[in-house]
Design an enzyme around this catalytic site. Sequence first.
Site, short mmCIF file in Angstrom:
data_model
loop_
_atom_site.label_atom_id
_atom_site.label_comp_id
_atom_site.label_asym_id
_atom_site.label_seq_id
_atom_site.Cartn_x
_atom_site.Cartn_y
_atom_site.Cartn_z
N ASP A 110 43.95 42.95 38.66
CA ASP A 110 44.96 43.79 39.07
C ASP A 110 45.38 42.29 40.19
O ASP A 110 46.27 41.10 39.97
CB ASP A 110 44.53 44.88 39.56
CG ASP A 110 46.23 45.46 40.43
OD1 ASP A 110 47.45 44.75 40.28
OD2 ASP A 110 45.70 46.73 41.35
N LEU A 115 37.52 41.18 40.28
CA LEU A 115 36.97 39.80 38.72
C LEU A 115 36.60 38.16 40.20
O LEU A 115 35.22 37.95 39.23
CB LEU A 115 38.66 39.54 38.22
CG LEU A 115 38.57 40.34 36.66
CD1 LEU A 115 39.41 40.23 36.52
CD2 LEU A 115 37.06 40.39 36.29
N LYS A 138 48.29 42.68 35.23
CA LYS A 138 49.32 43.35 36.30
C LYS A 138 50.07 42.47 36.73
O LYS A 138 49.49 41.14 37.25
CB LYS A 138 48.90 44.07 36.56
CG LYS A 138 49.55 45.31 36.97
CD LYS A 138 49.39 45.89 38.42
CE LYS A 138 48.47 47.44 37.69
NZ LYS A 138 48.03 48.42 38.73
#
Length: 181
Positions: A110, A115, A138
């Site tokens: 997102d 991450l 996304k």
Amino acid sequence: MNTSSANEEKIDIFSKEVLISREEIYSRVEQLGHEISADYQGRELHLVGVLNGAFMFLADLVRHLSIPCHICFMHASSYKDQRVSSGEVILMHNLDLSGKDVLVVEDIFDTGLTLKHISEDLQLQKPNSLEICALLNKKIPDKVQVEVKYIGFEIEDRFVVGYGLDYAEKYRELPHITCLD
Ligand code: 5GP
């Protein structure tokens, strides 16, 4: 005072739009498995599943790998029963990945904050290689700079559940991906 919580919200999940069907997921995960197997041919891969959201994706992905692999997990959280990130990422794991070929398996890329934290944290262990595979990417502006080598599907900026993804710990069991908004 607003006394309603996410847990009390009444949602008819089966009236919501199915964004990605179980068949589409199966076939894309199969392709990813083949691609990853080809890229890591002759090597032993250490897959790190990010809990809780990636449990189903990882379980399906490994069934399509034709290379030897180790499977382990870490826990990451940034959402607190809400649809927006708290901005604070908490990681928990007991991994030793020094010298290993590591592939982080995540449900959704997102903002990229989670991450990035995971990547920086695992790099400290000096793996031989470190790549990321995310089922969903996304499309949002201003993503954090992090390289995600393998992506299952590109999606619009909508809140999705199913196939491991939750809203207030619900809907993870759905075999497809549904939009909640
Ligand atoms: P990021 O740090 O990239 O903004 O967010 C990563 C985490 O937020 C994901 O691992 C996932 O748990 C959660 N997340 C982001 N977008 C969604 C979404 O649309 N649905 C659900 N259920 N979780 C999401």
